[in-house]
Design a protein around this motif. Sequence first.
Motif, PDB file in Angstrom:
ATOM      1  N   THR A 152      67.166  12.441   2.121  1.00 10.47           N
ATOM      2  CA  THR A 152      67.525  13.892   2.929  1.00 10.47           C
ATOM      3  C   THR A 152      68.592  14.590   2.362  1.00 10.47           C
ATOM      4  O   THR A 152      69.265  14.297   1.537  1.00 10.47           O
ATOM      5  CB  THR A 152      68.099  13.473   4.502  1.00 10.47           C
ATOM      6  N   THR A 196      57.689  17.682  13.163  1.00  9.89           N
ATOM      7  CA  THR A 196      58.097  17.026  14.418  1.00  9.89           C
ATOM      8  C   THR A 196      58.154  18.135  15.575  1.00  9.89           C
ATOM      9  O   THR A 196      58.755  19.294  15.434  1.00  9.89           O
ATOM     10  CB  THR A 196      59.313  16.399  14.153  1.00  9.89           C
ATOM     11  N   VAL A 212      57.405  14.870   7.892  1.00 10.09           N
ATOM     12  CA  VAL A 212      56.733  13.658   7.764  1.00 10.09           C
ATOM     13  C   VAL A 212      55.360  14.093   8.071  1.00 10.09           C
ATOM     14  O   VAL A 212      55.069  14.384   9.345  1.00 10.09           O
ATOM     15  CB  VAL A 212      57.334  12.526   8.516  1.00 10.09           C
ATOM     16  N   LYS A 237      64.747   5.147  10.923  1.00 10.10           N
ATOM     17  CA  LYS A 237      64.331   4.844   9.680  1.00 10.10           C
ATOM     18  C   LYS A 237      64.200   5.872   8.762  1.00 10.10           C
ATOM     19  O   LYS A 237      63.897   6.058   7.579  1.00 10.10           O
ATOM     20  CB  LYS A 237      62.738   4.151  10.056  1.00 10.10           C
ATOM     21  N   ARG A 238      64.281   7.244   9.666  1.00  9.66           N
ATOM     22  CA  ARG A 238      64.048   8.546   8.597  1.00  9.66           C
ATOM     23  C   ARG A 238      65.451   8.654   7.538  1.00  9.66           C
ATOM     24  O   ARG A 238      65.461   9.358   6.818  1.00  9.66           O
ATOM     25  CB  ARG A 238      64.235   9.711   9.455  1.00  9.66           C
ATOM     26  N   TYR A 239      66.551   7.859   8.021  1.00  7.00           N
ATOM     27  CA  TYR A 239      67.801   7.919   7.402  1.00  7.00           C
ATOM     28  C   TYR A 239      67.619   7.360   6.021  1.00  7.00           C
ATOM     29  O   TYR A 239      68.307   7.476   5.112  1.00  7.00           O
ATOM     30  CB  TYR A 239      68.995   7.585   8.080  1.00  7.00           C
ATOM     31  N   PHE A 273      65.929  17.050   7.130  1.00  5.54           N
ATOM     32  CA  PHE A 273      64.925  16.137   6.896  1.00  5.54           C
ATOM     33  C   PHE A 273      63.680  16.668   6.485  1.00  5.54           C
ATOM     34  O   PHE A 273      63.247  17.589   6.983  1.00  5.54           O
ATOM     35  CB  PHE A 273      65.109  15.179   8.222  1.00  5.54           C
ATOM     36  N   GLY A 290      65.016   7.653   4.018  1.00  6.09           N
ATOM     37  CA  GLY A 290      64.429   8.198   3.128  1.00  6.09           C
ATOM     38  C   GLY A 290      65.355   9.296   2.564  1.00  6.09           C
ATOM     39  O   GLY A 290      66.422   9.527   2.891  1.00  6.09           O
ATOM     40  N   GLU A 309      64.351  20.195  10.328  1.00  4.22           N
ATOM     41  CA  GLU A 309      63.168  19.500   9.558  1.00  4.22           C
ATOM     42  C   GLU A 309      62.569  20.623   8.493  1.00  4.22           C
ATOM     43  O   GLU A 309      62.217  21.740   9.285  1.00  4.22           O
ATOM     44  CB  GLU A 309      62.212  18.715  10.657  1.00  4.22           C
ATOM     45  N   VAL A 355      68.002  11.286  15.463  1.00  7.05           N
ATOM     46  CA  VAL A 355      66.840  11.009  14.510  1.00  7.05           C
ATOM     47  C   VAL A 355      66.626   9.521  14.609  1.00  7.05           C
ATOM     48  O   VAL A 355      67.428   9.020  14.552  1.00  7.05           O
ATOM     49  CB  VAL A 355      67.166  11.806  13.168  1.00  7.05           C
TER      50      VAL A 355
END
Length: 329
Positions: free
Chosen positions: A202, A181, A176, A196-198, A173, A200, A131, A193
């Motif tokens: 990256t 994190t 957020v 849902k972060r995928y 990533f 966005g 991150e 991970v």
Amino acid sequence: MLNASFVALSLGLVGCADRDASIKAATQLSEALYPGELELYGTSLQKDHYIVTFAVRNDPVTRIDLNVDPKPADCRLGTKCEDRFRKAYAVGMENGKVLKALSRSFRSCGVPLLAVADLGQGAAYFHPQIELNLTNENQQEELDRLSPCLKAFRQESKTTSFNLLENFRLHIFPTVGAKPTSAPDPLTREHSVARKRYDGVTYFANRVVNSDVVKADDLRLYPNYAGNSGLDKKLAEIAADFLKTQPGGGHVPTIAFGRDTKLDSQRIDLIRTYILACSESTPGQRRCKTDLAVRITYDLAANKATEVSLVTDIQDARGNLKLPELPGR
């Protein structure tokens, strides 16, 4: 230490494989080869057999996966099952060392290491998922934070057979919220991970070879982003709407996705890509002969196309696809 999530799918499945017999055979072989060293961690049902997973006692990270024979009684000393176990043990121990080394290295430099993907391919294919608080203005500054991480890992990896090969890929990533994190400690292969972060944006930096420096020029848009986020569908719609305004018209096939996508050389929120199209098509036909390309510049932050144009010369003399190279990285 049995992981129930590994075995839930096997309940109620009869005739595919014998779980209890597989565990028994694997455990007996484990004790014969590595007495007192391993303990059962979980099982995973395959098409016609089980993978029995062991953990090293007092080691929360290392996992060893044994493919037990479809007939578990065949998994014993002096068989191919023994050979598989010895190889699985070597791979598992090596992967465990590398995972620990990565975790220590990134923890020492303060960059959150969220997970490590593609463990099944062996240590040389590990993809650390990290991150960073990347923006258009601070790209190189943030990437420079990785230098001490990579330097520490290079030193750590001298104790293993692992080298920074061209397969080494950092999956980045964006941070957020206001705070980074917290990295899991200890980091195991089961960490992942959040899905849902995928969705966005990256990025990845590939071919980090023989260098402790990651340059902004090394950044690429994560290739699965357009498909995961629905961007491919939106790009196809943009291309279809654009073709309606052209004198010759055109048709975007049902299955369409960005081609030769590139990240802008300066901005991390701007991409350029192609959507293939057809000058002729039959109504209701899912596929058609692609002989056009719609070139799209898309602003990921504003969520809109900023430039759309038509490219008609997309084939070489033999009829093979040959798209003009897009600027960017």
